[in-house]
Scaffold this motif. Structure first.
Motif, short mmCIF file in Angstrom:
data_model
loop_
_atom_site.label_atom_id
_atom_site.label_comp_id
_atom_site.label_asym_id
_atom_site.label_seq_id
_atom_site.Cartn_x
_atom_site.Cartn_y
_atom_site.Cartn_z
N LYS A 1 0.84 -1.25 0.20
CA LYS A 1 0.12 0.12 -0.09
C LYS A 1 0.83 1.30 -0.02
CE LYS A 1 -3.80 -2.10 2.15
NZ LYS A 1 -4.81 -2.19 3.49
N THR A 2 2.25 1.26 0.49
CA THR A 2 3.24 2.35 0.39
C THR A 2 3.30 2.85 -0.96
OG1 THR A 2 5.05 0.94 0.60
CG2 THR A 2 4.17 1.67 2.63
N LEU A 3 2.89 2.02 -2.07
CA LEU A 3 3.15 2.30 -3.34
C LEU A 3 2.05 3.16 -3.92
CD1 LEU A 3 4.19 -1.04 -5.01
CD2 LEU A 3 5.48 0.96 -4.62
N GLN A 4 1.06 3.33 -3.38
CA GLN A 4 -0.19 4.29 -3.73
C GLN A 4 0.27 5.37 -4.23
OE1 GLN A 4 -3.98 3.44 -2.27
NE2 GLN A 4 -4.91 4.54 -3.77
N PRO A 5 1.06 6.46 -3.13
CA PRO A 5 1.36 7.79 -3.39
C PRO A 5 2.23 7.63 -4.67
CG PRO A 5 1.62 7.22 -0.99
CD PRO A 5 1.50 5.88 -1.72
N ILE A 6 3.26 6.83 -4.90
CA ILE A 6 4.11 6.75 -6.14
C ILE A 6 3.20 6.44 -7.30
CG2 ILE A 6 5.94 5.54 -7.12
CD1 ILE A 6 6.74 4.64 -4.28
N LEU A 7 2.34 5.68 -7.53
CA LEU A 7 1.51 5.21 -8.40
C LEU A 7 0.41 6.70 -8.71
CD1 LEU A 7 0.40 1.65 -8.02
CD2 LEU A 7 1.77 2.64 -9.76
N ASN A 8 0.07 7.31 -7.85
CA ASN A 8 -0.79 8.54 -7.70
C ASN A 8 0.24 9.48 -8.87
OD1 ASN A 8 -2.96 7.34 -6.64
ND2 ASN A 8 -2.54 8.46 -4.81
N MET A 9 1.31 9.90 -8.05
CA MET A 9 2.23 10.94 -8.66
C MET A 9 2.53 10.60 -10.07
SD MET A 9 4.57 11.71 -5.35
CE MET A 9 5.77 12.65 -6.37
N MET A 10 2.66 9.40 -10.39
CA MET A 10 3.06 8.82 -11.81
C MET A 10 2.04 9.24 -12.68
SD MET A 10 5.29 5.25 -10.97
CE MET A 10 5.70 4.96 -12.68
N HIS A 11 0.76 8.83 -12.16
CA HIS A 11 -0.47 9.26 -13.05
C HIS A 11 -0.59 10.59 -13.31
CE1 HIS A 11 -4.67 9.05 -14.58
NE2 HIS A 11 -4.61 9.97 -13.48
N GLU A 12 -0.18 11.29 -12.38
CA GLU A 12 -0.30 12.85 -12.65
C GLU A 12 0.31 13.38 -13.50
OE1 GLU A 12 -0.34 14.66 -8.59
OE2 GLU A 12 -1.89 13.63 -7.81
N TRP A 13 1.69 12.71 -13.42
CA TRP A 13 2.84 13.30 -14.21
C TRP A 13 2.54 12.85 -15.61
CZ3 TRP A 13 6.14 11.61 -17.90
CH2 TRP A 13 7.18 12.37 -18.33
N GLY A 14 1.97 11.55 -15.87
CA GLY A 14 1.53 11.11 -17.13
C GLY A 14 0.63 11.86 -17.72
N GLU A 15 -0.39 12.39 -16.89
CA GLU A 15 -1.66 13.43 -17.54
C GLU A 15 -0.96 14.67 -18.00
OE1 GLU A 15 -5.06 13.28 -18.02
OE2 GLU A 15 -4.79 11.13 -17.67
N SER A 16 0.09 15.15 -17.00
CA SER A 16 0.75 16.33 -17.46
C SER A 16 1.53 16.15 -18.53
CB SER A 16 1.52 16.74 -16.21
OG SER A 16 2.29 17.94 -16.59
N HIS A 17 2.03 15.08 -18.73
CA HIS A 17 3.04 14.86 -20.09
C HIS A 17 2.03 14.71 -21.25
CE1 HIS A 17 6.48 13.62 -22.34
NE2 HIS A 17 5.96 12.63 -22.65
N LYS A 18 1.16 14.00 -21.04
CA LYS A 18 0.11 14.06 -22.36
C LYS A 18 -0.35 15.35 -22.83
CE LYS A 18 -4.08 11.78 -23.70
NZ LYS A 18 -5.24 11.05 -23.20
N GLN A 19 -0.66 16.09 -21.69
CA GLN A 19 -1.20 17.45 -22.19
C GLN A 19 0.06 18.22 -22.85
OE1 GLN A 19 -2.92 19.85 -18.79
NE2 GLN A 19 -2.97 21.56 -20.02
N HIS A 20 1.20 18.29 -22.22
CA HIS A 20 2.48 18.80 -22.83
C HIS A 20 2.48 18.48 -24.28
CE1 HIS A 20 6.58 20.30 -22.97
NE2 HIS A 20 7.02 19.27 -23.34
N MET A 21 2.40 16.94 -24.46
CA MET A 21 2.91 16.65 -25.85
C MET A 21 1.75 17.02 -26.83
SD MET A 21 5.82 15.36 -25.43
CE MET A 21 6.04 14.62 -27.14
N ASN A 22 0.50 16.97 -26.41
CA ASN A 22 -0.57 17.50 -26.92
C ASN A 22 -0.42 19.22 -27.69
OD1 ASN A 22 -1.65 15.26 -27.34
ND2 ASN A 22 -3.40 15.60 -25.54
N GLU A 23 0.18 19.82 -26.59
CA GLU A 23 0.35 21.31 -26.96
C GLU A 23 1.63 21.48 -27.68
OE1 GLU A 23 0.83 22.89 -22.88
OE2 GLU A 23 -1.37 22.86 -22.58
N LYS A 24 2.52 20.61 -27.66
CA LYS A 24 3.68 20.80 -28.28
C LYS A 24 3.37 20.45 -29.90
CE LYS A 24 8.10 18.53 -29.49
NZ LYS A 24 9.28 17.50 -29.00
N GLN A 25 2.57 19.25 -30.05
CA GLN A 25 2.11 18.78 -31.41
C GLN A 25 1.17 20.21 -32.03
OE1 GLN A 25 2.53 16.04 -32.98
NE2 GLN A 25 1.98 17.16 -34.76
#
Length: 121
Positions: A86-110
């Motif tokens: 269960k201690t992995l949950q914050p890491i997975l949450n942060m990875m999800h948030e970064w993934g969403e941010s990265h997706k938006q960043h790449m859409n804006e770049k495109q």
């Protein structure tokens, strides 16, 4: 404290997630709670039985997932996240948030690239 690249333990963390389906398995168990093998297989229809078994065993070896076998006929096997897992949950949450941010960043770049090409025409 400044991290020393040669002493970095990020690789240790990433080793837990290596495997195409491990994060999905972990999220199903973290969010949905204890699941039978067949339930996990139904939730992830693209995974083969062999791969699901292997990924669960690896997570079990790392003390992230625990397996409970009930002495019934036929035997019932359930998987759940350990307290340690269960201690992995914050890491997975942060990875999800970064993934969403990265997706938006790449859409804006495109979009910027598309606009630049349109202006060149």
């Amino acid at each position: 404290m400044k991290p020393v690249p040669s002493l970095c333990k990020v690789g240790n963390t990433l080793d837990i997630f290596v495997g195409k389906w491990k994060t999905i398995i972990l999220l199903h168990l973290l969010i949905g709670g204890t699941k039978r093998f067949s339930e996990l297989k139904s939730l992830i229809p693209e995974i083969t039985q062999k791969v699901l078994t292997a990924q669960l065993r690896e997570l079990e070896e790392q003390d992230i997932v625990e397996r409970h076998i009930y002495p019934e006929v036929p035997p019932r096997v359930e998987y759940s996240i350990t307290e340690y897992g269960k201690t992995l949950q914050p890491i997975l949450n942060m990875m999800h948030e970064w993934g969403e941010s990265h997706k938006q960043h790449m859409n804006e770049k495109q979009k910027r690239q598309d606009d630049a090409m349109a202006n060149e025409s």
